[in-house]
Write an enzyme that holds these catalytic residues in place. Structure first.
Site, PDB file in Angstrom:
ATOM      1  CE1 TYR A 155      22.166  52.061 -38.651  1.00 26.21           C
ATOM      2  CE2 TYR A 155      24.292  52.544 -39.658  1.00 26.21           C
ATOM      3  CZ  TYR A 155      23.538  52.232 -38.542  1.00 26.21           C
ATOM      4  OH  TYR A 155      24.155  52.082 -37.323  1.00 26.21           O
ATOM      5  CE  LYS A 170      24.981  48.904 -39.579  1.00 21.75           C
ATOM      6  NZ  LYS A 170      25.425  49.406 -38.297  1.00 21.75           N
ATOM      7  CD  GLU A 211      25.117  45.879 -30.082  1.00 18.41           C
ATOM      8  OE1 GLU A 211      25.814  45.541 -31.052  1.00 18.41           O
ATOM      9  OE2 GLU A 211      23.881  46.044 -30.139  1.00 18.41           O
ATOM     10  CG  LEU A 265      24.079  45.162 -35.834  1.00 15.72           C
ATOM     11  CD1 LEU A 265      22.682  45.503 -36.353  1.00 15.72           C
ATOM     12  CD2 LEU A 265      25.080  46.157 -36.381  1.00 15.72           C
TER      13      LEU A 265
HETATM   14  N1  PDD Z   1      28.047  50.349 -36.562  1.00 16.20           N
HETATM   15  N2  PDD Z   1      26.897  47.080 -32.900  1.00 16.20           N
HETATM   16  C1  PDD Z   1      26.311  48.244 -33.236  1.00 16.20           C
HETATM   17  C2  PDD Z   1      25.266  48.799 -32.354  1.00 16.20           C
HETATM   18  C3  PDD Z   1      26.710  48.910 -34.415  1.00 16.20           C
HETATM   19  O1  PDD Z   1      26.119  50.061 -34.766  1.00 16.20           O
HETATM   20  C4  PDD Z   1      27.740  48.342 -35.212  1.00 16.20           C
HETATM   21  C5  PDD Z   1      28.206  48.992 -36.487  1.00 16.20           C
HETATM   22  C6  PDD Z   1      28.315  47.138 -34.811  1.00 16.20           C
HETATM   23  C7  PDD Z   1      29.399  46.461 -35.617  1.00 16.20           C
HETATM   24  O2  PDD Z   1      28.878  45.927 -36.799  1.00 16.20           O
HETATM   25  P1  PDD Z   1      29.786  45.729 -38.103  1.00 16.20           P
HETATM   26  O3  PDD Z   1      30.923  44.881 -37.706  1.00 16.20           O
HETATM   27  O4  PDD Z   1      28.874  45.071 -39.068  1.00 16.20           O
HETATM   28  O5  PDD Z   1      30.218  47.108 -38.540  1.00 16.20           O
HETATM   29  C8  PDD Z   1      27.873  46.530 -33.651  1.00 16.20           C
HETATM   30  C9  PDD Z   1      28.263  51.046 -37.811  1.00 16.20           C
HETATM   31  C10 PDD Z   1      29.635  50.905 -38.337  1.00 16.20           C
HETATM   32  C11 PDD Z   1      27.796  52.483 -37.686  1.00 16.20           C
HETATM   33  O6  PDD Z   1      26.727  52.670 -37.130  1.00 16.20           O
HETATM   34  O7  PDD Z   1      28.480  53.397 -38.137  1.00 16.20           O
END
Ligand code: PDD
Length: 291
Positions: free
Chosen positions: A32, A149, A181, A205
């Protein structure tokens, strides 16, 4: 009625449905993306597309004939327009390995992937940003491909629930003493004026917000060191913050019940939040009208 996209059709989101034999439902076998939109435009749509392509490629997951990741960005822009989302919005993309009899191995060649895109209005958590948020640590019980992801988010769900149960905003994963993270965010510290965060590897991620922020910080002459930090480093750091699509730059003011620095958002963190907000506004203006 909110309009969504499912397998090539624009459908009413309220009644859109996928099969009980979908491998996303049965195995969490899918990927996703969550992308920010403003003024009907995607923020960093190309980077999100590249990450989606990579997640899919590494899992041997292909889009159905005639569908490309770029075409899904076009679908997203159309959904934003059709749903009248001209302000702040979020776009959700999901691709699973399709509908097939339940066997662990991949289904027969030619089984079309399930492809879903939806959009929704979004309220950025600006009031949290002013005060800063509280975090708790949680053991990183995830697998060794956290760089993909994938929709299989059970450890993240458990971690976030632990945070919520403890009245905190986010859970921060710790693996073998190293901070990786957050449950849905990347984690940063500021030490001696230098910004620090976990390097890109299979253990985190590669957040789009993280990458953009690292570039913006360096362009402003703020040093960024991408190196693993131990939990003790985090506990001593005078400033901490999170980044993600839904948070931009979010100051952390308490970790496991202890204040970070003086318990208020830090100076460097606030500066980075400003720089990020200005960048977002410059590439994706609120006043822009979708073409
Ligand atoms: N989550 N680390 C993890 C485990 C994440 O699921 C996310 C993002 C990030 C930040 O990534 P980005 O800057 O590309 O949004 C880091 C999304 C927003 C979610 O699962 O809703």
């Amino acid at each position: 009625m909110p309009l969504a996209y499912l397998n090539g059709q624009y459908v009413d989101r309220a009644t859109a449905a996928v099969s009980v034999d979908d491998r996303g439902f049965l195995f969490g076998d899918g990927v996703y993306e969550v992308t920010r939109a403003r003024g009907g435009r995607l923020f960093e749509g190309e980077r999100h597309a590249a990450r989606l392509r990579r997640s899919m490629a590494d899992l041997g997951l292909a889009l159905p004939q005639g569908v490309t990741v770029e075409s899904l960005n076009d679908v997203a822009v159309k959904l934003l327009a059709e749903n009248g989302l001209a302000g702040e919005a979020l776009v959700y993309f999901q691709v699973t390995r399709g509908v097939a009899p339940r066997t662990h191995q991949f289904p027969a060649a030619g089984t079309p992937a399930t492809v879903y895109v939806s959009v929704g209005a979004f309220t950025p958590p600006d009031s949290y940003r002013t005060r800063g948020v509280t975090c708790v640590t949680y053991p990183d019980i995830r697998w060794l491909r956290c760089d993909l992801k994938v929709v299989n988010l059970l450890p993240n769900v458990l971690a976030k629930q632990e945070a919520v149960t403890k009245g905190a905003y986010e859970a921060i994963f710790v693996r073998d003493g190293v901070v990786t993270e957050g449950a849905s965010t990347n984690v940063f510290a500021v030490v001696d004026g230098e910004v620090r965060t976990h390097p890109k590897s299979n253990l985190i991620l590669p957040g789009i917000t993280r990458d953009v922020l690292v570039e913006l910080a360096r362009a402003e002459g703020i040093a960024v060191r991408e190196e693993p930090m131990r939990l003790e480093d985090l506990q001593r750091a005078p400033e901490l913050f999170l980044t993600s699509t839904m948070n931009d730059v979010m100051p952390i003011v308490s970790l496991d019940g202890r204040p970070v620095g003086d318990g208020r958002p830090g100076r460097v963190t606030n500066r980075l939040a400003e720089i990020f907000a200005a960048h977002l506004e410059s590439v994706c203006s609120m006043r822009a009208v979708p073409a």
